[in-house]
Design a protein around this motif. Structure first.
Motif, PDB file in Angstrom:
ATOM      1  N   TYR A  60      51.830  45.345  42.412  1.00  0.00           N
ATOM      2  CA  TYR A  60      50.760  44.344  42.426  1.00  0.00           C
ATOM      3  C   TYR A  60      50.425  43.934  40.993  1.00  0.00           C
ATOM      4  O   TYR A  60      50.454  44.745  40.074  1.00  0.00           O
ATOM      5  CB  TYR A  60      49.542  44.968  43.103  1.00  0.00           C
ATOM      6  N   GLU A  81      47.356  42.210  39.023  1.00  0.00           N
ATOM      7  CA  GLU A  81      45.955  41.798  39.165  1.00  0.00           C
ATOM      8  C   GLU A  81      45.689  40.368  38.740  1.00  0.00           C
ATOM      9  O   GLU A  81      44.821  39.707  39.283  1.00  0.00           O
ATOM     10  CB  GLU A  81      45.104  42.676  38.231  1.00  0.00           C
ATOM     11  N   ARG A 137      49.765  48.504  45.137  1.00  0.00           N
ATOM     12  CA  ARG A 137      48.608  48.456  44.228  1.00  0.00           C
ATOM     13  C   ARG A 137      48.265  49.837  43.657  1.00  0.00           C
ATOM     14  O   ARG A 137      48.122  50.001  42.453  1.00  0.00           O
ATOM     15  CB  ARG A 137      47.366  47.954  44.976  1.00  0.00           C
ATOM     16  N   ASN A 156      49.152  45.324  49.030  1.00  0.00           N
ATOM     17  CA  ASN A 156      48.690  43.946  49.159  1.00  0.00           C
ATOM     18  C   ASN A 156      49.549  43.291  50.240  1.00  0.00           C
ATOM     19  O   ASN A 156      50.320  42.382  49.967  1.00  0.00           O
ATOM     20  CB  ASN A 156      48.882  43.278  47.781  1.00  0.00           C
TER      21      ASN A 156
END
Ligand code: SAH
Length: 516
Positions: A191, A193, A201, A221
């Motif tokens: 992931y 951000e 994540r 995610n």
């Protein structure tokens, strides 16, 4: 003399702040220096200067403190999580004892001599490393595009790769390496951000220290196809895998070539539960709301034993409680010290088997159930409904029938209960004036409305378990002004290498008969 930014100074570190910075004085000017410890003589550079104090950076150690030890972690300075790692463990304990003492004196307004008289020696750890039963690692990508796991560099969101944090169990490294290898081989993305793209994540790992059971939960995610459930496949999660307890649940597919990962993880000794948590929100909150078990059990179990804190070596009493832990459950992170903390709270409660007890901020009912085995009746109060559900299940599982639980804020549930029970011939009138009230609030301490009601209830004893001695001291002042006396205080180190410390305090109602 005046000091300004970028000045170089030589300073002797004479004290440490509650956040673990070294404190030294030059011509009456106070310097706070990160990465120094009591006893160091250091050359420092001023980073930020105020009228009478400044924050400075360690440039060079001139004479290292005799209390200094080699850091065990190569990235301890960047991480900042182990503020005390270069201080000997004995001195860490002394620091924590002082921190509680000083807060009680400065904030609580207690006399120095009084505190020194009643404070008992801090309960230290036998091994201040590898004590955490829970690890949460963020996952990201390095400059070469390889998946990494580690920790956020102090106050930032950039990930420093390190999969062997010394506070956690050694299995963490094996598990993280399996997941990183799987991601690399199968081109599974981490992931990001900043874009909200990418799949993996965080990785949550928990271990039951007494059961040896391990849980892995991948926070992903996962957007899936709108409105469709993830694909189910096969009758069991993977070939050779342990089937789910219900036997009917089919593993859902969230990850590319999921079986490869599951098979590798399932081979780790102790592996009991593998799940994913879907979190598609652009948020700092780690866990998503839903958990999907993809292999094994949905929970792991752990047992906490009662210890006799009055005897040397704190021997087991034979009483014990078993808990089931899910990825979302709150559970103390240091199980070895938790036994000691709860056993101390139990000792301070002074139960003989017939008392009525409130346990405020009860979480999943761990302290409540400890108390219930030695009391007439215990009522727990906790704000998180899911935790109360767990508490009720934990009571059943351990055959405890004399514990009741209420969902809500302690500062609302308690006053409402008090009003109701004191105006009518209510049920539970026995809880109106309980023998003991135990509180274990979060860092911000107890709300005034909660403290006021506690005082109205006039219990014989109050046991205050606290993770922040500053708010503890503030609240003790209110309780003492309201007719209570602090009788016992003891620190418990639950978080070796960090500046955090738990405290347990016993207060007695003035005029109460100490024999009861
Ligand atoms: N005694 C438990 C939990 C302590 S942590 C244990 O040792 O496991 C503090 C708990 O207080 C958390 O579970 C948190 O959800 C709960 N909490 C926070 N604010 C609260 C409030 N205002 N009223 C009741 N509980 C609260």
């Amino acid at each position: 003399m005046e000091f300004k930014k970028n000045d170089y100074l030589t300073v002797t570190i004479e004290d440490m702040s509650s956040e673990g910075e070294g404190i030294g004085k030059v011509d009456g000017f106070t310097l706070f220096v990160k990465d120094t410890v009591i006893g160091d003589v250091a050359e420092v550079k001023i980073m930020k200067a105020k009228k009478s104090y400044a924050y400075a950076r360690l440039e060079k150690l001139i004479t290292p403190s005799p209390y200094r030890v080699e850091p065990t972690c190569p990235t301890y300075r960047q991480c900042g999580g182990c503020q005390l790692q270069v201080l000997s463990y004995e001195q860490q304990l002394a620091f924590k004892h002082r921190k509680i003492r000083n807060n009680l004196i400065r904030i609580g307004g207690f006399e120095e001599s009084f505190i020194d008289n009643i404070m008992e020696p801090i309960v230290g750890m036998e091994n201040p490393l590898h004590y955490r039963n829970k690890a949460q690692y963020p996952v990201g990508t390095d400059k070469e595009g390889n998946p990494i796991a580690g920790f956020y560099a102090g106050r930032t969101h950039s990930i420093i790769p390190n999969i062997s944090c010394g506070l956690g169990v050694t299995e963490n490294e094996t598990i993280l390496q399996i997941i990183l290898d799987y991601m690399k081989e199968n081109k599974v993305s981490a992931y990001d951000e900043t874009t909200g793209q990418g799949l993996i994540r965080h990785i949550l790992i928990r271990k039951g220290f007494t059961s040896g059971e391990i849980m892995v939960c991948l926070v992903i995610n996962y957007k899936g196809e709108k409105g469709t459930a993830p694909k189910t496949q096969g009758s069991s999660a993977t070939a050779g895998a342990k089937s789910n307890t219900e036997g009917t649940v089919q593993a859902m597919r969230f990850l590319p070539t999921q079986d490869k990962l599951v098979d590798a993880l399932a081979a780790v000794p102790g592996m009991t539960s593998i799940s994913v948590s879907v979190n598609t929100e652009r948020t700092n909150v780690i866990m998503g709301k839903e958990i999907h078990n993809i292999w094994g059990e949905p929970t792991i179990s752990d047992t906490i034993h009662v210890r006799d804190m009055t005897k040397e070596g704190y021997p087991l009493t034979g009483q014990e409680l078993t808990f089931k832990i899910s990825p979302l459950s709150f559970y103390q992170v240091n199980p070895v010290q938790t036994e000691k903390l709860y056993s101390l709270a139990l000792e301070y409660a002074g139960l003989t088997g017939k008392e009525t007890v409130w346990d405020l901020y009860c979480g999943i009912g761990t302290i409540s159930l400890f108390l219930a085995g030695n009391a007439g009746k215990v009522c727990g109060v906790e704000i998180i409904p899911q935790a109360i559900e767990d508490a009720k299940k934990n009571a059943l599982r351990n055959g405890i029938a004399n514990a009741e639980f209420y969902v809500g804020k302690a500062e609302e549930v308690l006053p409402e209960f008090y009003e109701k029970a004191s105006t009518e011939n209510a049920q539970n009138a026995d809880m109106l004036h309980p023998d003991v009230i135990v509180v274990d609030p979060p860092r911000k301490g107890c709300d005034t409305a909660c403290l006021e009601t506690m005082l109205k209830m006039q219990p014989e004893r109050i046991v205050y378990v606290s993770c922040d001695s500053a708010t503890l001291a503030r609240d003790l002042k209110v309780l003492c002004e309201g007719g209570y006396e602090v009788k016992r205080v003891r620190g418990v180190d639950m978080f070796g290498m960090t500046v955090h410390v738990e405290s347990t305090v016993m207060l007695q109602r003035r005029g109460a008969d100490p024999a009861h």
